[in-house]
Write a protein that holds these residues in place. Structure first.
Motif, PDB file in Angstrom:
ATOM      1  N   PRO A 963      77.603 -50.349  12.551  1.00  0.00           N
ATOM      2  CA  PRO A 963      78.703 -51.209  13.013  1.00  0.00           C
ATOM      3  C   PRO A 963      79.958 -51.065  12.174  1.00  0.00           C
ATOM      4  CG  PRO A 963      77.010 -52.496  11.903  1.00  0.00           C
ATOM      5  CD  PRO A 963      76.461 -51.122  12.067  1.00  0.00           C
ATOM      6  N   GLU A 964      79.809 -50.662  10.895  1.00  0.00           N
ATOM      7  CA  GLU A 964      80.989 -50.621  10.037  1.00  0.00           C
ATOM      8  C   GLU A 964      82.011 -49.585  10.498  1.00  0.00           C
ATOM      9  OE1 GLU A 964      77.920 -50.656   8.938  1.00  0.00           O
ATOM     10  OE2 GLU A 964      77.772 -52.549   7.867  1.00  0.00           O
ATOM     11  N   GLY A 965      81.587 -48.580  11.256  1.00  0.00           N
ATOM     12  CA  GLY A 965      82.531 -47.525  11.597  1.00  0.00           C
ATOM     13  C   GLY A 965      82.736 -47.345  13.074  1.00  0.00           C
ATOM     14  N   LEU A 966      82.280 -48.304  13.874  1.00  0.00           N
ATOM     15  CA  LEU A 966      82.303 -48.074  15.315  1.00  0.00           C
ATOM     16  C   LEU A 966      83.565 -48.651  15.950  1.00  0.00           C
ATOM     17  CD1 LEU A 966      80.262 -47.220  17.697  1.00  0.00           C
ATOM     18  CD2 LEU A 966      80.261 -49.652  18.116  1.00  0.00           C
ATOM     19  N   ILE A 967      84.269 -47.835  16.730  1.00  0.00           N
ATOM     20  CA  ILE A 967      85.309 -48.392  17.604  1.00  0.00           C
ATOM     21  C   ILE A 967      84.817 -48.147  19.025  1.00  0.00           C
ATOM     22  CG2 ILE A 967      87.642 -48.080  18.460  1.00  0.00           C
ATOM     23  CD1 ILE A 967      88.634 -47.784  15.761  1.00  0.00           C
ATOM     24  N   VAL A 996      90.939 -46.474   5.414  1.00  0.00           N
ATOM     25  CA  VAL A 996      92.170 -46.356   4.644  1.00  0.00           C
ATOM     26  C   VAL A 996      93.377 -46.189   5.564  1.00  0.00           C
ATOM     27  CG1 VAL A 996      93.306 -45.080   2.807  1.00  0.00           C
ATOM     28  CG2 VAL A 996      90.817 -45.301   2.816  1.00  0.00           C
ATOM     29  N   GLN A 997      93.239 -45.262   6.542  1.00  0.00           N
ATOM     30  CA  GLN A 997      94.407 -44.967   7.385  1.00  0.00           C
ATOM     31  C   GLN A 997      94.296 -45.703   8.712  1.00  0.00           C
ATOM     32  OE1 GLN A 997      93.813 -40.836   7.623  1.00  0.00           O
ATOM     33  NE2 GLN A 997      94.634 -40.404   5.596  1.00  0.00           N
ATOM     34  N   ALA A 998      95.396 -46.345   9.083  1.00  0.00           N
ATOM     35  CA  ALA A 998      95.384 -47.061  10.359  1.00  0.00           C
ATOM     36  C   ALA A 998      95.411 -46.052  11.499  1.00  0.00           C
ATOM     37  CB  ALA A 998      96.599 -47.953  10.437  1.00  0.00           C
ATOM     38  N   LYS A 999      94.650 -46.315  12.567  1.00  0.00           N
ATOM     39  CA  LYS A 999      94.677 -45.447  13.747  1.00  0.00           C
ATOM     40  C   LYS A 999      95.643 -46.098  14.742  1.00  0.00           C
ATOM     41  CE  LYS A 999      91.397 -43.243  11.827  1.00  0.00           C
ATOM     42  NZ  LYS A 999      91.899 -43.408  10.514  1.00  0.00           N
ATOM     43  N   THR A1000      96.589 -45.351  15.208  1.00  0.00           N
ATOM     44  CA  THR A1000      97.604 -45.948  16.078  1.00  0.00           C
ATOM     45  C   THR A1000      97.278 -45.663  17.530  1.00  0.00           C
ATOM     46  OG1 THR A1000      99.221 -45.648  14.378  1.00  0.00           O
ATOM     47  CG2 THR A1000     100.055 -46.027  16.573  1.00  0.00           C
ATOM     48  N   LEU A1001      97.299 -46.714  18.304  1.00  0.00           N
ATOM     49  CA  LEU A1001      97.000 -46.582  19.722  1.00  0.00           C
ATOM     50  C   LEU A1001      98.301 -46.882  20.464  1.00  0.00           C
ATOM     51  CD1 LEU A1001      95.031 -46.585  22.150  1.00  0.00           C
ATOM     52  CD2 LEU A1001      94.734 -49.014  21.762  1.00  0.00           C
ATOM     53  N   THR A1036      92.706 -50.896  13.166  1.00  0.00           N
ATOM     54  CA  THR A1036      91.790 -50.159  12.296  1.00  0.00           C
ATOM     55  C   THR A1036      90.378 -50.555  12.684  1.00  0.00           C
ATOM     56  OG1 THR A1036      91.774 -51.911  10.690  1.00  0.00           O
ATOM     57  CG2 THR A1036      93.407 -50.182  10.350  1.00  0.00           C
ATOM     58  N   ALA A1037      89.433 -49.687  12.315  1.00  0.00           N
ATOM     59  CA  ALA A1037      88.021 -50.034  12.571  1.00  0.00           C
ATOM     60  C   ALA A1037      87.695 -51.359  11.901  1.00  0.00           C
ATOM     61  CB  ALA A1037      87.132 -48.921  12.035  1.00  0.00           C
ATOM     62  N   GLN A1038      88.326 -51.598  10.757  1.00  0.00           N
ATOM     63  CA  GLN A1038      88.068 -52.843  10.050  1.00  0.00           C
ATOM     64  C   GLN A1038      88.473 -54.047  10.902  1.00  0.00           C
ATOM     65  OE1 GLN A1038      90.691 -53.862   6.852  1.00  0.00           O
ATOM     66  NE2 GLN A1038      89.086 -54.753   5.621  1.00  0.00           N
ATOM     67  N   MET A1039      89.624 -53.931  11.593  1.00  0.00           N
ATOM     68  CA  MET A1039      90.081 -55.051  12.426  1.00  0.00           C
ATOM     69  C   MET A1039      89.129 -55.306  13.578  1.00  0.00           C
ATOM     70  SD  MET A1039      94.129 -54.321  12.502  1.00  0.00           S
ATOM     71  CE  MET A1039      94.854 -55.781  13.200  1.00  0.00           C
ATOM     72  N   VAL A1040      88.658 -54.213  14.183  1.00  0.00           N
ATOM     73  CA  VAL A1040      87.724 -54.372  15.309  1.00  0.00           C
ATOM     74  C   VAL A1040      86.453 -55.060  14.815  1.00  0.00           C
ATOM     75  CG1 VAL A1040      86.333 -53.174  17.027  1.00  0.00           C
ATOM     76  CG2 VAL A1040      88.639 -52.372  16.513  1.00  0.00           C
ATOM     77  N   LEU A1041      85.960 -54.573  13.683  1.00  0.00           N
ATOM     78  CA  LEU A1041      84.705 -55.132  13.172  1.00  0.00           C
ATOM     79  C   LEU A1041      84.875 -56.602  12.804  1.00  0.00           C
ATOM     80  CD1 LEU A1041      81.792 -54.593  12.387  1.00  0.00           C
ATOM     81  CD2 LEU A1041      82.563 -54.030  10.102  1.00  0.00           C
ATOM     82  N   VAL A1042      86.017 -56.927  12.152  1.00  0.00           N
ATOM     83  CA  VAL A1042      86.270 -58.332  11.770  1.00  0.00           C
ATOM     84  C   VAL A1042      86.325 -59.203  13.018  1.00  0.00           C
ATOM     85  CG1 VAL A1042      88.037 -59.887  10.865  1.00  0.00           C
ATOM     86  CG2 VAL A1042      87.356 -57.889   9.558  1.00  0.00           C
ATOM     87  N   CYS A1043      87.060 -58.703  14.031  1.00  0.00           N
ATOM     88  CA  CYS A1043      87.151 -59.473  15.272  1.00  0.00           C
ATOM     89  C   CYS A1043      85.759 -59.741  15.836  1.00  0.00           C
ATOM     90  CB  CYS A1043      87.997 -58.701  16.272  1.00  0.00           C
ATOM     91  SG  CYS A1043      87.935 -59.367  17.935  1.00  0.00           S
TER      92      CYS A1043
END
Length: 1930
Positions: A963-967, A996-1001, A1036-1043
């Motif tokens: 789950p830590e890396g899934l988008i 570290v790096q934000a992925k831009t959509l 970021t994947a972090q934002m998705v996971l936090v959400c």
């Protein structure tokens, strides 16, 4: 001290029925009061208390009636009514007791009538057939038998009926219990009824003995006999029934013995009968048939252990042990009971049984004491202290005195106390003094370590027997030793109790022995003087615990000692003020005074008026650098013995002073103590004000008061009001923008206390009311506290606003409320997790506003005006419903959008905030009286549905394998391509670059988003417009996971809250319940699904939180289907684990993920008082799975079982209930460690670790080998007996693999674990002869473990051997181990074996030398033997031994001996020979002849370090005066060492140089601290001429550690010795050396080297300046620049501390010198550094900086000669003093004109607000969590306010005006421009900026105040007219 008020007693009134009232009315007479009219009046009262008064008048009235009135029908009727009333009253109603005690005084003539009435009523009662009404009848029977003669007479008359009723009750309840199996609530009620029934039947047999006496009832046919037989049979059945509650079984044991005793004849045979039952020797012949038929089950050969225990209890409690009435049989029974109980102690391990057993053993000791009084000589022999029984009892005591259960420890103490009394009773009359048994015990106990808690309790009991003086004669240092132990909180209570016992006993002994009071000084020397030394110099914990536990007891025992303490401490208080780490005499004085005042031993006003303690002294205490001194000084002011003592003006002034400098404490405990003490003060003000109001009303007393010299009550009350008002002003004042979290927390907590204590009860005037102090600004301030990122501050602000809500809402305009509501809705959908918490508090506050619907909610949802018309509807309910409806609408819309694009949701509207607000709103609903039931039912159904939908959207992320890396993929086709791109970017999935790096959509603005915006009028926070058409959305994947995981968390908590908060709906539809059984079942299934399938720890941990709420609710509810659900779920999941079905979705990685949590929740919800059947069943299942018998079974169930067991053993709620399974768990872990499968080994290791913590306790310190988390072998194996054979067997298997003949490397996997456990045990001098669990069999195996080929195992076997060898056996063991070492000529030398043996010798010797028995002569003898034997194998330490590792190990043994022997005062001949041997070893070493190896040779470094330690040890000993002055030739030879310290410093290996440098540094510090001054040189001779060597090393040394040490040594040396050597040794002059050291600071990367170089350079600078040597301007500037650089906020603590030390060392010469030596700008730059350090976030740095101010204040004191200037102060006070000192210095230097503009610059801090706003905007939006560098302590406005205060004082004092108007205008212009810019930024902020742009709003508000203060001072400098200045000064 604030005393608690007594609770009022509630008395329920009784009522009579209509028929009874009419009967009384018929008999009552109006003209005179008769019995009927009294009863009628009583029945008509509705107040129970008044009825009691009436009932008390009945008997006096009846006593006045004449003899004939017994025939009066009125009396008969009244007695009938009284009887019915008595039996109808509840057993707990005080009326029942009053009625019984009144009727006890009934005149004789009415007795017969009354008995008839009561018999008639009781007969009715006994006809009850409803089982659930039996309890009332039983309670009535019990009441009749308790101190109620009429009741007892009634029961006597109905004896047979009562017996039959009890017989029937017992049988009926037993049957009912059987039928209700599984229904816990009903069963619990039945158990209590059954218990009462048994107790009543026992009371009946005990109290009415005469009804049973005589033989008339002992015929088989008589009703009484048959009933008694039935009771006996029932009690036997209950005793044998293990399903019943333990209390029922225990009581049945008592009943069984009691009934048998009543029925059995001849009574002399009874003890034998009981004895035969206990020993299983029941012969059927000679035993009455009735006994055999009724107690058949008890006559088996093998009775269960628990039954034996209860039988023993019954016999001890029910048989008569006094007066020797049972003869020899009784004595035999007594001894047999002891042996049965002691044999049970090794069997019964369950906590409840262990408690019962200890209690019953204590009862046995009481019975033995009773029996001894008239016992035979034989009994005295058998119970003597040296007898077998006493030995076994002592063994029990030693095993259980540290038992984890309090109750067991307490009973153990009683057993020991009684055992001593038993022994004393057996020896009365013997002349032997001292008694050998007592003497032996004392010696044994004193030889124990002080960390053994049992030692204290036992010594305390012994003191009472033999007296303190006898124990002190053995060792006078005992009091000091015990005080030293008190730095450990777990031991402090035990230590203080022992000390109290000792000093009280000692005082009594002195009082009896000496007539005069000459003994008091001796008593003080022993008990008080050591205490004062520790209070002044001891560490924080030790002094705190001594003050809490010991000091009050000492003062209680000897109040007169207080004056002695004050005298001693007062003498040194002004000199010894303490520091940040010690209290000093001042702190000790404060502590003693505080304790004395709080316990009523002194009046503060007295000691202040006597001049014993000055106000200045207390003032210094209040701002002391040591937190606890501040608290004690505050405690002295706040705590009093009387809660109504008037608060003096001095106290109020001191409290105000305290509040200025102590609110910003970073320590939570200090904040808590401050609040607690101020609460006591406020309570005192409140309570004393009430007394003063009463005084004021009572005129006569008032006149008396006016005549006396005391203050007038009204004056005091006005002072109180002003004081409280100024306190509140101060508290609101510190809630300014940018105030720190500690300040806010303190202020809000104290305000909360004020609001609570001064709330207005009805009919009481209050001296002060907080709501009168509130205005709209203050309300706004409190609301702004919601924006704090610390939730505790939000909570405090919310609670305070709730107390003030009426005032708060009245002061808020409706527009403002609308803004707040808008802000709350915006925050509820913010992407910052802490924003939704703020939203929740805001909404919870607003729902209390009556007009919320029309002001705010009308815009959002349809407003229903009908609701306002419903007056019964509460505002909160109406508003909460509307708010939840609104939030729900929004979140439903957002879930719909999230289904299309989860990425968009995570970035723009994470849904968890809305759900969090809904949960928060639900939690403050008044659930027991909701009006809108239908609406709420619909709402709950919608909420549950929404939860499932939201969970379905986010669960794929948290349930994925990573789950830590899934988008996730989106269903929205337009964004699918871009998602593919992102997924491609983050391949491979196991790297973390996407964190570290934000992925831009990038995507077009969709119509959907617009639609959504219409529904939600709020900004899309994470969306940034680029151009007009496109927008980017940073995900970021972090934002998705936090959400996702936060959404899961909030859903779980919401569902848990719904289950916990909402009453369950019963089957009928009309019920007020809001949630149906079906919904609860679905929620249960939801939790089960997520707990068993989530992979993300956050998600399943939080699902667990909600699930616990559900399971707790299920265990309490009435519905049977729901109550049985946990059991069904548990068996299902255990089946699934066992089946290991391939299709199972259970997670076998991540430590079984949520499965352990799921099982934990199910087991923890079992009722605490039940038999814990689910836990027992689960543990057995899991243990069998964790240690499978057949190897073929699948691995996965084993892994799950091990992981679940680990969680259960760690769960504190299961506590003692899992202890019986610990031994099995250890076995499973050790066996699992041998598994070939990694997963099993991994889980076994985790389980093993959890078990070690469960057995030995949580490790508090860092020392691996501390004695804290250990236990004696005896205690360990008696608590886990099955581990004794298991560990022994395993050890044997392990050592067999270490076959010494085979060369192959064989390592047994479980060796490590075995040694880990064994190393945690330690020997006890108490290991007696009685223990079957001897430690001896382990020794040979552990010694063989030392031959392991694994280095770490050998090391551990060395440690593990220590516990198994008794201290007195160490020399013998060491000798045999050394003998086992080979000679140099041996054919086969195995180095592994040698190494293992040497490590064992090392650890044994270490424990021997540290042991407490160093004084004994046999110790010296043993040591001598060891030295001799070690000398025989010295070849191992020399070059003859080729192995460097074993050479090093042997040298380590020699170093230890050398260090120990070096401490001896006199070096005897044997020792001088030992030193000569050591010199030979050193001469033979490679250090002398050069090292022929490279560093890659194994063991070389170890060897070099060991030989270096030996050289250093020998050098320091041989330099001592004893050997240097020796006249013998050997001594002279030894006095000239073969190696010097300089030789070591030149060694090529840095490890050797480092050790040598450390030794030099240590010797230097010892010399500097004058420790060695009296030794006539000593090591001083070793340091001669080292300066040159060290200087040369400094330039050449390449190793950083060594270089750092060299610099440290040079820094500690006297520069007068160092500088003369610089020319010849390094060709530098002092100035060049200074430049070199400053360059070192600049070029080094190591903070350690930079710090020490700067310190050395600074010392050089001061030395050169003081000796008037020139230093160039450039070098000085460079030096000042480095200091300024070191003080930057971002620097490491080490550098900041170095800067503080430098500034302290230069303070008196450069900073506060009367002359300006460095020039104004440089000196002020240094002062700026001091100010910065005083505001550093790190407390250590602030404390170090405060010492600079201490230097300045001390210098000031020396020339001002005032008694107390504030010197040792905390950082806030120091900052204030620093600005004050600086302004004084400017005056002194005559630099006011030049200095003031620089200080003004500090006010403004030349920063550009424009740049600031940009960076803060970036900071606010850039990261989800990272807040960057933030100082959570410093408060910019505090610094600004303090500096401006001193500047204004300076300007008004000097009438300063600046002549240069152009400069002033320039400064004004800069400030005004900044003011405009700040104003512009403030106006540009959105509405309610404190919520939406918190950081920026705070920063601008701070800047605003700074500029206004700056401008105010500038205006003052321009003006020439000073008449206006007074207002500014104020």
């Amino acid at each position: 001290m604030v005393l608690k008020k007594k609770k009022e007693v509630q008395v329920d009134a009784f009522f009579l029925d209509q028929q009874q009232l009419e009967k009384l009315q018929g008999f009552s007479r109006a003209e005179e009061q008769n019995l009927a009219s009294l009863l009628l009046r009583c029945a008509q009262l509705s107040n129970g208390i008044q009825q009691i008064q009436c009932i008390k008048q009945i008997i006096p009235l009846m006593k006045k009636m004449d003899q004939n009135s017994a025939c009066d029908p009125m009396v008969k009727a009244c007695l009938d009514i009284l009887g019915k009333t008595y039996f109808s009253l509840d057993v707990k109603n005080p009326l029942k007791k009053v009625l019984a005690s009144s009727l006890n005084g009934l005149p004789e003539q009415f007795w017969k009538l009354a008995v008839q009435s009561f018999v008639c009523c009781l007969r009715e009662e006994l006809k009850t057939t409803n089982i659930y009404l039996y309890r009332k009848v039983l309670d009535n029977l019990a009441s009749c038998l308790e101190d109620f003669s009429l009741g007892r007479a009634t029961i006597k008359n109905l004896f047979e009926e009562v017996l039959q009723f009890l017989q029937k009750t017992l049988l009926d309840i037993q049957e009912e219990n059987r039928q209700n199996h599984g229904n816990r609530i009903v069963q619990t009620q039945l158990m209590h009824d059954l218990l009462t029934a048994i107790k009543v039947s026992m009371m009946l047999v005990q109290k009415l003995q005469e009804n049973i006496q005589g033989s008339f009832w002992k015929h088989q046919e008589s009703v009484v006999w048959q009933s008694m037989c039935s009771l006996l049979k029932s009690s036997t059945n209950f005793l044998m029934d293990a399903t019943l509650l333990q209390t029922v079984q225990t009581t049945s044991g008592l009943a069984f013995i009691l009934f048998t005793k009543a029925m059995y004849e001849p009574t002399e045979e009874l003890p034998s009968l009981v004895n035969d039952l206990l020993l299983g020797l029941m012969k059927h012949t000679g035993v009455p048939v009735w006994f055999m038929s009724n107690c058949e089950t008890l006559c088996m050969e093998e009775l269960p252990d628990s039954v034996l225990l209860f039988l023993c209890h019954g016999a001890l409690a029910m048989l008569d042990w006094k007066n020797g009435s049972m003869g020899e049989n009784g004595e035999k029974l007594l001894l047999d009971i002891a042996s049965v109980l002691l044999s049970l102690s090794s069997e019964l391990k369950e906590s409840s049984m262990a408690m019962s057993l200890s209690r019953i053993l204590a009862i046995w000791t009481n019975s033995a004491l009773a029996a001894l009084v008239s016992g035979s000589l034989n009994l005295k022999m058998k119970l003597n202290g040296n007898s077998d029984v006493s030995g076994k009892l002592l063994e029990y005591i030693y095993t259980h005195w540290e038992h984890p259960l309090d109750a067991v420890r307490h009973q153990t103490k009683l057993i020991f106390k009684n055992l001593l009394q038993i022994h004393q009773t057996t020896i009365t009359g013997s002349n032997e003094k001292p008694d050998p048994f007592f003497a032996g015990l004392i010696m044994h106990l004193l030889s124990l370590e002080w960390h053994v808690k049992g030692k204290y309790i036992s010594l305390g009991s012994l003191v009472e027997c033999v007296g303190t003086e006898n124990i002190l004669q053995l060792d006078r240092t005992i009091p000091v030793q015990i005080l030293d132990v008190m730095n450990d909180q777990s031991l402090a209570p035990y230590a203080s109790d022992l000390l109290e016992t000792m000093f009280t006993n000692h005082k009594a002994h002195f009082t009896l022995s000496f007539q005069e009071s000459t003994w008091i000084d001796q008593w003080h020397d022993i008990w008080v003087s050591p205490l004062l030394v520790i209070l002044c110099e001891g560490n924080h914990d030790q002094t705190t615990y001594i003050i809490d536990y010991y000091l009050p007891k000492l003062l209680k025992c000897s109040p007169d000692s207080l004056s002695y303490m004050i005298r001693i401490l007062q003498a040194s208080a002004s000199a010894n003020l303490g520091s940040h780490s010690t209290r000093g005499a001042l702190g000790a004085l404060m502590a003693c005074l505080r304790t004395a005042r709080a316990h009523g031993h002194l009046e503060l006003s007295n000691i202040m008026s006597n001049g014993l303690v000055s106000t200045e002294c207390i003032r210094q205490g209040l701002v002391h650098q040591h937190n606890q001194v501040c608290i004690d000084a505050l405690g002295l002011l706040c705590e009093t013995h009387r809660s109504t003592e008037i608060v003096s003006v001095e106290e109020m002034e001191l409290i105000k002073f305290f509040m200025l400098y102590n609110l910003n404490s970073q320590s939570p405990s200090v904040r808590q103590q401050i609040n607690s003490l101020l609460r006591k003060l406020f309570c005192r003000i409140q309570e004393s004000s009430q007394v003063l109001y009463k005084l004021e009303q009572n005129k006569t007393k008032q006149e008396l008061l006016e005549n006396s010299a005391k203050r007038h009550p009204l004056v005091i009350l006005q002072q109180y009001k002003d004081f409280m008002s100024s306190i509140c002003d101060r508290l609101f004042e510190v809630l300014f923008p940018g105030s720190s979290h500690p300040t806010r927390f303190s202020a809000l907590t104290i305000l909360g206390s004020v609001a609570e204590i001064f709330s207005v009860p009805k009919g009481q005037i209050q001296v002060f009311q907080l709501d009168q102090e509130i205005d709209s600004t203050r309300v706004q301030t409190l609301i702004q506290c919601f924006t704090s990122t610390f939730e505790e501050v939000k909570v405090l602000a919310f609670v305070l606003l709730m107390k003030l809500r009426d005032v708060a809402f009245n002061l808020q305009a409706s527009e403002n409320l609308d803004l707040l509501f808008q802000a709350a809705m915006d925050l509820s959908t913010s992407t910052k997790p802490y924003d939704c918490v703020t939203a929740s508090y805001l909404l919870n506050f607003l729902v209390h506003h009556k007009g919320l619907q029309c002001i705010c909610l009308g815009k959002w949802i349809e407003y229903n005006p009908q609701m306002d018309e419903n007056t019964s509807l509460s505002t909160v309910e109406k508003n909460t419903l509307a708010v939840i409806k609104l939030l729900l609408m929004n979140v439903e819309e957002e879930i719909f959008q999230a289904k299309k694009s989860l990425l968009q949701a995570a970035a723009s509207f994470p849904m968890y905030g809305r759900v969090h607000c809904i949960t928060g709103a639900l939690q403050q609903l008044p659930l027991n009286n909701l009006t809108l039931v239908a609406e709420w039912k619909e709402m709950v159904a919608r909420l549950i549905l929404m939860s499932y939908k939201l969970s379905a959207v986010v669960s794929p992320v948290v349930q994925s394998s990573s789950p830590e890396g899934l988008i996730p993929m989106d269903s929205d086709s337009e964004s699918a391509d871009r998602l593919q791109m992102i997924l491609h970017e983050i391949q491979p999935q196991d790297t973390n670059d996407y964190f570290v790096q934000a992925k831009t959509l990038e995507e077009h603005c969709k119509v959907e988003t617009e639609k959504l915006a219409e529904h939600r009028p709020m900004e899309n926070i994470c969306t940034e417009m680029r151009g007009k058409e496109r927008q980017t959305c940073d995900v970021t994947a972090q934002m998705v996971l936090v959400c996702c995981w936060r959404s899961m968390k909030e859903v779980s908590l919401l569902l848990g809250t719904l289950c916990k908060l909402l009453p369950l709906q019963a089957t009928s539809e009309t019920s007020a319940g809001l949630i149906t059984v079906e919904q609860v079942k679905n929620i249960g299934d939801y939790f089960k699904h997520h707990l068993l399938q989530s992979r993300h720890r956050g998600a399943f941990e939080l699902a667990y939180a909600g699930f616990v709420q559900l399971t707790e609710m299920l265990s309490r509810c009435n519905s049977e289907s729901l109550r049985k659900m946990p059991e069904q779920w548990l068996s299902c999941v255990l089946e699934e684990i066992k089946s290991c079905d391939p299709s199972s979705t259970l997670c076998a990685t991540r430590r079984s993920a949520g499965i352990p949590f799921y099982i934990q929740a199910l087991l923890a919800s079992e009722p605490k008082k039940s038999k814990r059947d689910l836990l027992k069943m689960t543990m057995k299942e899991l243990i069998s799975l964790a240690a499978p018998l057949n190897k073929s079974s699948s691995v996965i169930p084993q892994v799950h079982a091990l992981n679940i067991l680990r969680a259960l053993f760690r769960d504190t709620r299961l506590g003692e209930n899992v202890m019986p399974y610990v031994a099995d768990g250890i076995q499973a872990a050790i066996l699992g460690f041998m598994s070939p499968v990694w997963a099993v080994r991994n889980s076994s290791t985790l389980l093993f670790s959890a078990l070690i913590t469960r057995i030995f306790g949580v490790k508090r310190g860092k020392d691996e080998n501390s004695k804290k988390n250990r236990m004696t072998g005896r205690e360990f194996f008696s608590r886990f007996p099955s581990l004794y054979p298991f560990l022994l067997k395993q050890l044997e298997v392990v050592t067999n693999t270490l076959n010494s003949e085979a060369e192959a490397l064989k390592i047994h996997p479980s060796l490590f674990l075995l040694l880990l456990i064994l190393g945690r045990l330690y020997p006890s001098p108490m290991d007696g002869m009685h223990s079957a669990l001897s430690m001896a069999p382990f020794v040979p195996f552990i010694i063989r473990c030392g031959h392991s080929p694994v280095y770490r195992s050998r090391e551990m076997s060395g440690r593990a051997l220590v516990p198994f060898v008794m201290v007195n056996e160490v020399p013998q063991t060491v000798l045999s181990l050394v003998e086992g070492l080979p000679d140099s000529t041996s054919p086969c030398i195995r180095q592994n074996n040698i190494h293992g043996t040497l490590l064992q010798v090392f650890h044994l010797l270490q424990s021997y030398l540290e042991s407490k028995q160093l004084i004994r002569s046999d110790f010296q003898q043993g040591l001598g033997d060891i030295i001799t034997s070690i000398g025989t194998k010295l070849w191992l330490a020399k070059r003859l031994n080729p192995c460097l590792v074993t050479r090093a190990a042997y040298l380590d043994v020699l170093v230890m001996l050398s260090t120990h022997l070096g401490k001896f005062e006199k070096q005897g001949m044997q020792l001088i020979e030992f030193w000569e041997e050591m010199n030979r070893v050193i001469s033979d070493s490679d250090l002398m002849s050069g090292i022929p190896y490279s560093s890659a040779v194994p063991g070389l470094i170890q060897y070099l370090q060991s030989i270096t330690k030996l050289v250093i040890s020998v050098l320091s000993v041989t330099a001592g005066p004893d050997i240097q002055s020796s006249s013998s030739p050997v001594g002279k030879k030894v006095a000239k060492p073969s190696l010097s310290i300089a030789h070591l410093l030149h060694c090529e290996f840095y490890e050797v140089r480092l050790l040598a440098l450390e030794a030099v540094l240590l010797w230097l510090k010892q010399i500097n601290s004058k420790q060695l001054a009296e030794e006539g040189g000593g090591v001083l001779s070793l340091l001669i001429d080292l300066e040159g060597t060290l200087l040369a090393m400094a330039l050449k040394e390449r190793n950083l550690q060594c270089f750092c040490k060299v610099l440290e040594i040079l820094y500690n040396m006297d520069l007068r010795n160092v500088l003369p050597k610089t020319e010849c040794s390094i060709k530098m002059n002092p100035n060049e050396l200074l430049t070199w050291s400053l360059n070192t600071v600049e070029i080094s990367n190591s903070t350690e080297i930079q710090s020490i170089s700067l310190k050395f350079a600074s010392k050089l600078v001061i030395h050169l300046l003081q000796n008037h040597q020139q230093i160039t301007e450039e070098v000085l500037k460079k030096w000042v620049g480095l200091i300024v650089h070191f003080c930057g906020d971002e620097q490491e603590t080490e550098m900041l501390l170095a800067a503080a030390e430098v500034l302290k060392s230069i303070a008196s010469f450069l900073l506060i010198n009367e002359k300006l030596i460095l020039g104004l700008s440089d000196t002020l730059a240094m002062w700026k550094c001091v100010v910065l350090l005083l505001q550093n976030e790190d407390l250590v740095v602030r404390d170090a900086a405060a010492e600079i101010i201490q230097v300045a204040q001390s210098e000031k004191k020396s020339y001002k000669r005032t008694e107390f200037s504030l010197r040792i102060v905390n950082a806030p006070m120091a900052l204030d003093l620093a600005f004050g000192i600086l302004c004084e210095l400017l005056l002194q230097w005559g630099e006011v004109h030049g200095g003031v503009p620089i200080l003004l610059g500090w006010l403004l801090e030349d920063r550009d607000p424009k740049r600031d706003s940009e960076t803060s905007a970036l900071e606010e939006d850039d990261y989800l969590f990272d807040k960057g560098e933030v100082n959570f302590w410093a408060e910019k406005l505090t610094h600004v306010r303090q500096l401006s205060k001193h500047l204004l004082q300076l300007i008004s004092l000097t009438h300063l005006t600046l002549a240069d108007h152009r400069e002033l205008d320039r400064l004004s212009r800069i400030a005004l421009e900044q003011a405009q810019l700040v104003g512009h930024h403030l106006r540009a902020l959105p509405p309610a900026p404190e919520f939406s742009k918190t950081v920026e709003f705070s920063r601008l508000a701070i800047q605003n105040e700074r500029i206004s203060v700056y401008l105010k001072i500038l205006n003052l400098l321009k003006s020439d007219d000073f008449s206006k200045n007074e207002t500014l000064e104020k």
